[in-house]
Design an enzyme around this catalytic site. Structure first.
Site, short mmCIF file in Angstrom:
data_model
loop_
_atom_site.label_atom_id
_atom_site.label_comp_id
_atom_site.label_asym_id
_atom_site.label_seq_id
_atom_site.Cartn_x
_atom_site.Cartn_y
_atom_site.Cartn_z
N GLY A 46 9.70 -4.51 6.78
CA GLY A 46 10.35 -4.96 5.67
C GLY A 46 10.75 -3.76 4.45
O GLY A 46 10.02 -2.92 4.55
N GLN A 51 12.49 -0.82 -3.39
CA GLN A 51 12.24 0.75 -2.89
C GLN A 51 13.99 0.49 -2.13
O GLN A 51 13.77 1.49 -1.81
CB GLN A 51 11.84 0.05 -0.30
CG GLN A 51 10.54 -0.51 -1.16
CD GLN A 51 9.30 -0.86 0.13
OE1 GLN A 51 9.83 -2.50 0.88
NE2 GLN A 51 9.21 -0.21 0.61
N CYS A 89 4.26 2.70 4.11
CA CYS A 89 4.93 2.14 3.97
C CYS A 89 6.10 2.67 3.40
O CYS A 89 5.70 3.79 3.56
CB CYS A 89 4.35 2.11 2.08
SG CYS A 89 5.29 1.30 1.19
N LEU A 90 7.18 2.93 3.49
CA LEU A 90 8.58 3.26 3.62
C LEU A 90 8.79 4.00 2.52
O LEU A 90 9.14 5.39 2.48
CB LEU A 90 9.66 2.44 4.14
CG LEU A 90 9.93 2.15 4.86
CD1 LEU A 90 10.93 1.36 5.12
CD2 LEU A 90 10.44 2.61 6.36
N HIS A 131 2.71 -7.57 1.17
CA HIS A 131 2.72 -6.52 1.26
C HIS A 131 4.62 -6.77 0.29
O HIS A 131 5.04 -5.96 0.02
CB HIS A 131 3.47 -5.68 3.10
CG HIS A 131 3.90 -4.01 2.56
ND1 HIS A 131 2.83 -3.05 2.83
CD2 HIS A 131 4.66 -3.67 2.26
CE1 HIS A 131 3.57 -2.27 2.31
NE2 HIS A 131 4.94 -2.35 1.92
N GLU A 132 5.22 -6.70 0.95
CA GLU A 132 6.81 -7.16 0.65
C GLU A 132 6.78 -7.41 -0.83
O GLU A 132 7.20 -7.20 -2.06
CB GLU A 132 7.50 -7.62 1.43
CG GLU A 132 8.15 -7.40 2.49
CD GLU A 132 8.60 -5.46 2.49
OE1 GLU A 132 8.59 -4.57 1.54
OE2 GLU A 132 7.62 -4.57 3.74
N HIS A 135 5.53 -5.49 -3.59
CA HIS A 135 6.58 -4.50 -3.89
C HIS A 135 6.89 -4.99 -4.81
O HIS A 135 8.01 -4.82 -6.01
CB HIS A 135 7.45 -4.38 -3.45
CG HIS A 135 7.04 -3.19 -2.15
ND1 HIS A 135 6.81 -2.03 -2.47
CD2 HIS A 135 7.06 -3.08 -0.72
CE1 HIS A 135 6.77 -0.94 -2.01
NE2 HIS A 135 6.56 -2.15 -0.58
ZN LIG Z 1 5.87 -0.89 1.36
#
Ligand SMILES: [Zn+2]
Length: 172
Positions: A46, A51, A89-90, A131-132, A135
């Site tokens: 995701g 991000q 998480c990226l 999760h997204e 963000h």
């Molecule tokens: Zn993340």
């Protein structure tokens, strides 16, 4: 299509609530395509617009073996159940923790053309969306943990920033 740079904690606009998407059209489609390519190139499941440095309520995701999905202006209307699973998480590369999430959610959103969506998601898909979605509110997964665990994670983060090591596992 193009691979975009991923914003890493604590850089802007990661910690800010994102603005609603008001304009639908070719520019949004292009952005979504680039986000999908960026997600795949980073082995993520995701990716949210903040991000990649864009403070808009937009996310893409792809379950393993699934097709990429884009959600615009998503809202979580209902949440049920609770389960823990390891997340990364990226935007916090190398950091992982068992994060509690609802196991079933109901989501209202728009697709990339602005058409309304209303659906239920469970388990791993529900987890990715939560999760997204976080963000888009300016929240990262450590905020879903108790204070001690969170402090320990950020201490680990500082330590890793000083002594980088290769990372592994799934991030989103
Ligand atoms: Zn993340």
């Amino acid at each position: 299509m193009a691979i975009m740079n991923i914003t890493v904690y604590p850089d802007a606009p990661l910690l800010e609530p994102a603005a609603r998407v008001e304009h639908f059209g070719p520019e949004l489609v292009k952005l979504v395509e680039d986000m999908v390519e960026t997600m795949f190139s980073s082995d993520g499941v995701g990716l949210a617009a903040p991000q990649v440095g864009i403070s808009r309520q937009l996310l893409v995701l792809c379950e393993p073996e699934g097709e990429p999905v884009c959600l615009v202006n998503p809202e979580i209307l209902e949440m049920d159940g609770k389960a823990y699973m390891e997340e990364g998480c990226l935007s916090l590369p190398g950091l992982y923790a068992n994060v509690p999430r609802a196991t079933r959610i109901r989501v209202r959103a728009q697709d990339v053309e602005g058409n309304p969506l209303d659906f239920e998601a469970q388990d791993f898909l529900a987890r990715i969306i939560q999760h997204e979605y976080d963000h888009l509110q300016g929240k990262l997964f450590p905020e879903r943990l108790d204070l001690m665990t969170r402090d320990a994670l950020f201490a680990e983060w500082e330590e890793m920033r000083e002594n980088p090591r290769p990372d592994a596992a799934v991030s989103n």
